[in-house]
Design an enzyme around this catalytic site. Structure first.
Site, PDB file in Angstrom:
ATOM      1  N   ASN A  12      30.142  39.988  36.705  1.00 14.57           N
ATOM      2  CA  ASN A  12      31.463  39.386  36.929  1.00 14.57           C
ATOM      3  C   ASN A  12      31.888  38.419  35.843  1.00 14.57           C
ATOM      4  OD1 ASN A  12      31.685  40.987  39.127  1.00 14.57           O
ATOM      5  ND2 ASN A  12      31.245  39.385  40.628  1.00 14.57           N
ATOM      6  N   ASP A  19      29.551  37.146  47.728  1.00 17.17           N
ATOM      7  CA  ASP A  19      28.771  38.273  47.216  1.00 17.17           C
ATOM      8  C   ASP A  19      27.298  38.196  47.597  1.00 17.17           C
ATOM      9  OD1 ASP A  19      30.588  38.542  44.057  1.00 17.17           O
ATOM     10  OD2 ASP A  19      31.082  39.113  46.109  1.00 17.17           O
ATOM     11  N   ARG A  70      27.096  50.278  40.720  1.00 18.11           N
ATOM     12  CA  ARG A  70      28.253  49.633  40.081  1.00 18.11           C
ATOM     13  C   ARG A  70      27.890  48.228  39.635  1.00 18.11           C
ATOM     14  NH1 ARG A  70      33.502  49.550  43.414  1.00 18.11           N
ATOM     15  NH2 ARG A  70      33.966  48.361  41.540  1.00 18.11           N
TER      16      ARG A  70
HETATM   17  C1  EPZ Z   1      35.918  38.483  42.256  1.00 21.82           C
HETATM   18  O1  EPZ Z   1      36.815  39.389  42.844  1.00 21.82           O
HETATM   19  C2  EPZ Z   1      34.598  39.218  42.150  1.00 21.82           C
HETATM   20  N1  EPZ Z   1      34.767  40.397  41.306  1.00 21.82           N
HETATM   21  C3  EPZ Z   1      34.122  39.648  43.533  1.00 21.82           C
HETATM   22  O2  EPZ Z   1      32.842  40.266  43.383  1.00 21.82           O
HETATM   23  C4  EPZ Z   1      33.981  38.406  44.409  1.00 21.82           C
HETATM   24  O3  EPZ Z   1      33.622  38.797  45.721  1.00 21.82           O
HETATM   25  C5  EPZ Z   1      35.313  37.638  44.438  1.00 21.82           C
HETATM   26  O4  EPZ Z   1      35.729  37.326  43.093  1.00 21.82           O
HETATM   27  C6  EPZ Z   1      35.197  36.335  45.219  1.00 21.82           C
HETATM   28  O5  EPZ Z   1      34.220  35.515  44.614  1.00 21.82           O
HETATM   29  C7  EPZ Z   1      34.816  40.227  39.951  1.00 21.82           C
HETATM   30  O6  EPZ Z   1      34.739  39.121  39.455  1.00 21.82           O
HETATM   31  C8  EPZ Z   1      34.961  41.470  39.122  1.00 21.82           C
HETATM   32  P1  EPZ Z   1      39.491  36.888  44.313  1.00 21.82           P
HETATM   33  P2  EPZ Z   1      38.397  39.022  42.877  1.00 21.82           P
HETATM   34  O7  EPZ Z   1      40.739  37.230  43.593  1.00 21.82           O
HETATM   35  O8  EPZ Z   1      38.757  38.225  41.698  1.00 21.82           O
HETATM   36  C9  EPZ Z   1      42.543  36.707  47.921  1.00 21.82           C
HETATM   37  C10 EPZ Z   1      31.217  41.919  43.611  1.00 21.82           C
HETATM   38  O9  EPZ Z   1      30.591  42.302  44.612  1.00 21.82           O
HETATM   39  N2  EPZ Z   1      43.549  36.950  46.872  1.00 21.82           N
HETATM   40  O10 EPZ Z   1      38.772  35.652  43.938  1.00 21.82           O
HETATM   41  O11 EPZ Z   1      39.120  40.285  43.151  1.00 21.82           O
HETATM   42  C11 EPZ Z   1      41.622  37.893  48.117  1.00 21.82           C
HETATM   43  O12 EPZ Z   1      42.172  38.813  49.046  1.00 21.82           O
HETATM   44  C12 EPZ Z   1      32.697  41.650  43.712  1.00 21.82           C
HETATM   45  O13 EPZ Z   1      30.706  41.698  42.488  1.00 21.82           O
HETATM   46  C13 EPZ Z   1      44.890  36.857  47.182  1.00 21.82           C
HETATM   47  O14 EPZ Z   1      45.265  36.576  48.322  1.00 21.82           O
HETATM   48  O15 EPZ Z   1      38.478  38.099  44.163  1.00 21.82           O
HETATM   49  C14 EPZ Z   1      40.367  37.248  48.635  1.00 21.82           C
HETATM   50  O16 EPZ Z   1      40.471  37.051  50.026  1.00 21.82           O
HETATM   51  C15 EPZ Z   1      33.253  42.009  45.075  1.00 21.82           C
HETATM   52  N3  EPZ Z   1      45.806  37.078  46.182  1.00 21.82           N
HETATM   53  C16 EPZ Z   1      40.325  35.903  47.917  1.00 21.82           C
HETATM   54  O17 EPZ Z   1      41.669  35.659  47.499  1.00 21.82           O
HETATM   55  C17 EPZ Z   1      45.425  37.374  44.900  1.00 21.82           C
HETATM   56  O18 EPZ Z   1      46.310  37.535  44.029  1.00 21.82           O
HETATM   57  C18 EPZ Z   1      39.402  35.861  46.714  1.00 21.82           C
HETATM   58  O19 EPZ Z   1      39.773  36.922  45.868  1.00 21.82           O
HETATM   59  C19 EPZ Z   1      44.054  37.458  44.617  1.00 21.82           C
HETATM   60  C20 EPZ Z   1      43.129  37.240  45.609  1.00 21.82           C
END
Ligand code: EPZ
Length: 461
Positions: A23, A309, A401
């Site tokens: 990540n 995670d 992945r």
């Molecule tokens: C990152 O995803 C990670 N992936 C995820 O890891 C991780 O679970 C997540 O951050 C939380 O720590 C990568 O870094 C590639 P977020 P990301 O945007 O950025 C909401 C793994 O297993 N949200 O921080 O997509 C969203 O729905 C993966 O390695 C909005 O509402 O997560 C969630 O509930 C899975 N609007 C929360 O925020 C937005 O525009 C956190 O999402 C964006 C997100």
């Protein structure tokens, strides 16, 4: 399609080295699109998601290749392409990380909206809000985000959402703001170590970002980002996964290349459960247990809280720990697909809204289970390692992945785990309904006889 066949009950023992963080690698690779010179990235893990992003970056005019030492070399050779197609983006949400760099450097981007996935909704409204604040014209049409901009201009941006900040959203806005005219402030920025690692990479390329690791970032835009050499930060999630695997098998494992300062919440929780964690040298931790583990409540939160995670992996540990534990995920409230599969192994888990109540009655029993997403796969592997008897974990493409040949590391620690093609004749005899497990199969942690005729089909791990 591959599956893992595992015979549980063997305490893990030995030493393994943690890879660079997926990540961090993904947003950093995407950020190289914003650079006018070549970059060399060290310790980029060899994962399916990394290969998928390499393919996407190549389609976006970047030369990407691994040299003989394993370092990833990235250089933009054509800055006209600007579209990331659905076929690639739908397999990997992190593709959204190319949005900010493309806008900043090329003035336009057309990216498929990432679909949902098994861990819950994955909106990108905060990403789009931030980019619009920087002056981009954003449209969403036919499942695509179409963004255009002249020179972006600095802005004051609030990135707080209903579940805290956004990790990849902060990455996108940070890269875009690095090349914007003027100053940008990001309030409620994500503080994850992977975001800090991206910020350090950008600053090494000439960006001027301050406040990294805090919810308040200040970015003074610059005219150009040049290439640099950067070592990816160690993967705290892989480290936590292996710690929990050691704990659940009452093992004695040493991890190298671990930043314990990135894992404080996890180390605290594991200590509360009764896991012994000792610093045994620079970036080295030793994991043992005193035998008696205790139930505990866990709440997954944005950093520096317990990472979402790691939530599934903790559930596997608590499912084998006597007592009642409650796990709540405040980041992805629906991220419990693994619970039903753990129940097939005898775990007693009840969902209550964003929480799961676990009655850790003790020993799990091996079963055939289905992986549903990356970290759920890791949770099922952990459960299989602790269970009595054999387990078959199917659809481990989810696991590939985010973990580089996890079975190789586990085998290095003494685990009985094999990667085989998912076929009727490789399915463990002991799991076939018509062939009840013999006492030897149930009790034998010894690899006394093949659990499936895998000799011919065994994949070289
Ligand atoms: C990152 O995803 C990670 N992936 C995820 O890891 C991780 O679970 C997540 O951050 C939380 O720590 C990568 O870094 C590639 P977020 P990301 O945007 O950025 C909401 C793994 O297993 N949200 O921080 O997509 C969203 O729905 C993966 O390695 C909005 O509402 O997560 C969630 O509930 C899975 N609007 C929360 O925020 C937005 O525009 C956190 O999402 C964006 C997100």
């Amino acid at each position: 399609m591959d599956m893992f066949v595992i015979r549980g009950g063997t305490p893990l023992a030995g030493t393994v080295t943690i890879n660079g963080a997926k990540n961090a690698a993904l947003p950093i690779m995407a950020a190289a699109l914003a650079s006018s010179g070549p970059s060399v990235l060290q310790d980029v893990p060899d994962l399916v998601d990394v290969r998928t992003l390499c393919k996407l970056l190549s389609e976006l005019g970047m030369n990407v290749n691994r040299d003989a030492s394993g370092d990833l070399r990235l250089e933009v050779v054509d800055d006209r392409p600007h579209a990331a197609d659905y076929e690639l983006v739908r397999t990997m949400r992190a593709s959204v990380c190319v949005l900010g760099p493309l806008l900043a450097r090329r003035g336009r981007a057309c990216i498929s909206l990432p679909g949902g996935c098994n861990i819950g909704d994955r909106p990108i409204d905060l990403h789009l809000k931030g980019l619009a604040a920087l002056g981009a014209d954003i449209r969403v049409e036919r499942g695509y985000v179409i963004a255009e901009a002249g020179r972006l201009r600095g802005a004051r941006i609030y990135l707080g959402g209903p579940f805290g900040s956004t990790v990849t959203g902060t990455c996108n806005i940070m890269v875009a703001a690095a090349l914007a005219r003027g100053k940008t402030t990001i309030e409620s920025a994500a503080c994850e170590p992977e975001v800090v690692d991206l910020g350090n990479y950008l600053n090494n390329m000439g960006a001027r970002i301050s406040g990294l690791g805090t919810p308040f970032l200040e970015i003074d835009g610059v005219e150009e980002l040049t290439g640099t050499t950067h070592r990816i930060v160690p993967d705290r999630i892989e480290a936590a996964t292996l710690m929990i695997a050691a704990a659940v098998t009452n093992g004695d494992v040493e991890l190298k290349n671990v930043r314990s300062q990135h894992l404080t919440a996890v180390l605290e929780k594991l200590s509360e459960i009764g896991v012994k964690i000792a610093n045994v040298g620079e970036n080295r931790l030793r994991i043992t247990t005193s035998g008696e583990l205790r139930a505990a409540d866990c709440i997954a939160l944005p950093y520096p809280g317990i990472p979402t995670d790691v939530q599934a992996q903790l559930m596997s540990l608590l499912a084998c720990t006597p007592g009642i534990s409650v796990i709540t995920d405040k980041v992805f409230p629906d991220r419990f697909m693994h619970a039903a599969e753990l129940a097939r192994m005898g775990a007693m888990i009840r969902r209550e809204g964003p929480s799961a109540i676990i009655n850790g009655a003790g020993q799990l029993s091996g079963a055939a289970v289905m992986a549903s997403d990356l970290r759920a796969s890791a949770a099922l592997v952990i459960a299989g390692l602790s269970a009595q008897g054999d387990s078959a974990i199917r659809r481990i493409y989810h696991l590939d992945r985010g973990y580089e040949r996890l079975e190789r590391k586990l085998r290095q620690l003494g685990a009985h785990i094999e990667r085989v093609e998912d076929r009727a004749d490789t399915f463990p005899h002991s799991l076939r309904l018509d062939q009840p497990q013999t006492a030897a199969e149930l009790t034998g942690p010894h690899w006394s006889h093949p659990i499936a005729n895998t000799t011919s089909q065994k994949r070289s791990a």
